[in-house]
Design an enzyme around this catalytic site. Structure first.
Site, mmCIF file in Angstrom:
data_model
loop_
_atom_site.group_PDB
_atom_site.id
_atom_site.type_symbol
_atom_site.label_atom_id
_atom_site.label_comp_id
_atom_site.label_asym_id
_atom_site.label_seq_id
_atom_site.Cartn_x
_atom_site.Cartn_y
_atom_site.Cartn_z
ATOM 1 N N HIS A 1 -63.342 -43.910 -85.208
ATOM 2 C CA HIS A 1 -63.081 -43.961 -86.655
ATOM 3 C C HIS A 1 -63.397 -45.364 -87.191
ATOM 4 C CE1 HIS A 1 -60.392 -43.200 -90.310
ATOM 5 N NE2 HIS A 1 -60.501 -44.505 -90.307
ATOM 6 N N GLU A 2 -62.924 -46.388 -86.476
ATOM 7 C CA GLU A 2 -63.160 -47.776 -86.908
ATOM 8 C C GLU A 2 -64.632 -48.143 -86.813
ATOM 9 O OE1 GLU A 2 -60.860 -48.883 -88.432
ATOM 10 O OE2 GLU A 2 -59.183 -47.783 -87.597
ATOM 11 N N HIS B 1 -66.608 -47.181 -89.726
ATOM 12 C CA HIS B 1 -66.490 -48.107 -90.867
ATOM 13 C C HIS B 1 -67.584 -49.187 -90.803
ATOM 14 C CE1 HIS B 1 -62.935 -46.850 -93.045
ATOM 15 N NE2 HIS B 1 -62.194 -46.825 -91.953
ATOM 16 N N GLY C 1 -55.251 -49.034 -87.285
ATOM 17 C CA GLY C 1 -56.546 -49.694 -87.106
ATOM 18 C C GLY C 1 -57.063 -50.209 -88.434
ATOM 19 N N CYS D 1 -56.988 -42.405 -93.409
ATOM 20 C CA CYS D 1 -57.671 -43.692 -93.514
ATOM 21 C C CYS D 1 -57.025 -44.508 -94.625
ATOM 22 C CB CYS D 1 -59.153 -43.473 -93.823
ATOM 23 S SG CYS D 1 -60.091 -44.998 -93.949
ATOM 24 N N LEU D 2 -56.776 -45.773 -94.345
ATOM 25 C CA LEU D 2 -56.146 -46.632 -95.362
ATOM 26 C C LEU D 2 -57.055 -46.779 -96.588
ATOM 27 C CD1 LEU D 2 -54.682 -49.366 -92.975
ATOM 28 C CD2 LEU D 2 -53.429 -47.533 -94.135
ATOM 29 N N GLN E 1 -62.962 -53.095 -94.682
ATOM 30 C CA GLN E 1 -61.899 -52.517 -95.508
ATOM 31 C C GLN E 1 -61.173 -53.579 -96.335
ATOM 32 O OE1 GLN E 1 -60.324 -50.017 -91.995
ATOM 33 N NE2 GLN E 1 -59.803 -48.782 -93.774
HETATM 34 O O1 GNR Z 1 -53.866 -45.695 -89.796
HETATM 35 C C1 GNR Z 1 -54.770 -44.941 -89.454
HETATM 36 N N1 GNR Z 1 -54.465 -43.800 -88.791
HETATM 37 C C2 GNR Z 1 -55.428 -42.970 -88.198
HETATM 38 C C3 GNR Z 1 -55.021 -41.701 -87.774
HETATM 39 C C4 GNR Z 1 -55.923 -40.859 -87.171
HETATM 40 C C5 GNR Z 1 -57.216 -41.260 -86.957
HETATM 41 C C6 GNR Z 1 -57.637 -42.506 -87.381
HETATM 42 C C7 GNR Z 1 -56.745 -43.364 -88.001
HETATM 43 S S1 GNR Z 1 -57.266 -44.941 -88.502
HETATM 44 C C8 GNR Z 1 -56.165 -45.254 -89.804
HETATM 45 C C9 GNR Z 1 -56.321 -46.670 -90.318
HETATM 46 C C10 GNR Z 1 -57.707 -46.846 -90.878
HETATM 47 O O2 GNR Z 1 -58.057 -46.417 -91.948
HETATM 48 N N2 GNR Z 1 -58.576 -47.489 -90.156
HETATM 49 O O3 GNR Z 1 -59.843 -47.645 -90.586
HETATM 50 NI NI NI Z 2 -60.241 -45.953 -91.843
#
Ligand code: GNR
Ligand code: NI
Length: 173
Positions: A135-136, A139, A46, A93-94, A51
């Site tokens: 999670h997204e 952000h 995601g 998270c990236l 980001q």
């Molecule tokens: O790549 C991602 N893996 C992930 C694993 C578990 C819960 C959420 C994520 S999102 C993350 C990519 C990311 O940072 N998206 O904002």
């Molecule tokens: Ni993230």
């Protein structure tokens, strides 16, 4: 399509609240294309526009496991229903590279959004999809998963990331 640089914590932009998109135009579609390519290149599932430094309420995701790509696009997403049951996932998270921790979130949710073409959609999400969408969407509010951890755990992670950033800077210089 272009691979963009993913911002990493600590970075003030990641704390910015993103703004709604007025209409899904070619400019937004181009952004979604770049986001998707950036996400695939970084091996993420995601990515939120902020980001890569763009404060628009846009998310791309692909949680498919096989080689076949199944991209998903969410513009102006709104969570309609959250389950009162929670589930725990080990999140990464990236924008918080190489750091992982367990986070509790509602186990299912319903999301209303505009798709790639600007059509209104509703999606019932469960499992990893529900976790990833939440999670997204965090952000878009300037929230990172490390904000849910204890002060100490969060401090240790931010400290590590700051050190890593300094190291990289020294090598580049
Ligand atoms: O790549 C991602 N893996 C992930 C694993 C578990 C819960 C959420 C994520 S999102 C993350 C990519 C990311 O940072 N998206 O904002
Ligand atoms: Ni993230």
């Amino acid at each position: 399509m272009t691979v963009k640089t993913i911002l990493t914590e600590p970075n003030k932009l990641l704390r910015q609240v993103s703004l709604p998109v007025e209409k899904v135009r070619n400019e937004e579609r181009r952004l979604m294309d770049d986001m998707l390519e950036t996400m695939y290149e970084a091996k993420g599932i995601g990515l939120a526009a902020i980001q890569i430094g763009v404060p628009k309420r846009i998310i791309v995701m692909d949680i498919s496991k096989d080689d076949e790509k199944k991209p998903m696009y969410f513009v102006n997403p709104i969570i309609k229903n959250k389950n009162s049951d929670y589930s725990t996932y080990e999140e990464g998270c990236l924008s918080v590279p190489n750091q992982f921790a367990e986070v509790n979130r509602p186990s299912t949710c319903e999301v209303e959004y505009l798709d790639y073409n600007g059509s209104k959609k509703v999606l019932k999400a469960t499992g990893l999809l529900a976790t990833c969408i939440q999670h997204e969407m965090d952000h878009l509010e300037g929230i990172l998963f490390i904000d849910y951890l204890s002060k100490l755990k969060k401090m240790m992670i931010v400290k590590k990331l700051s050190k890593q950033k300094n190291k990289v800077d020294r090598i580049v210089v």
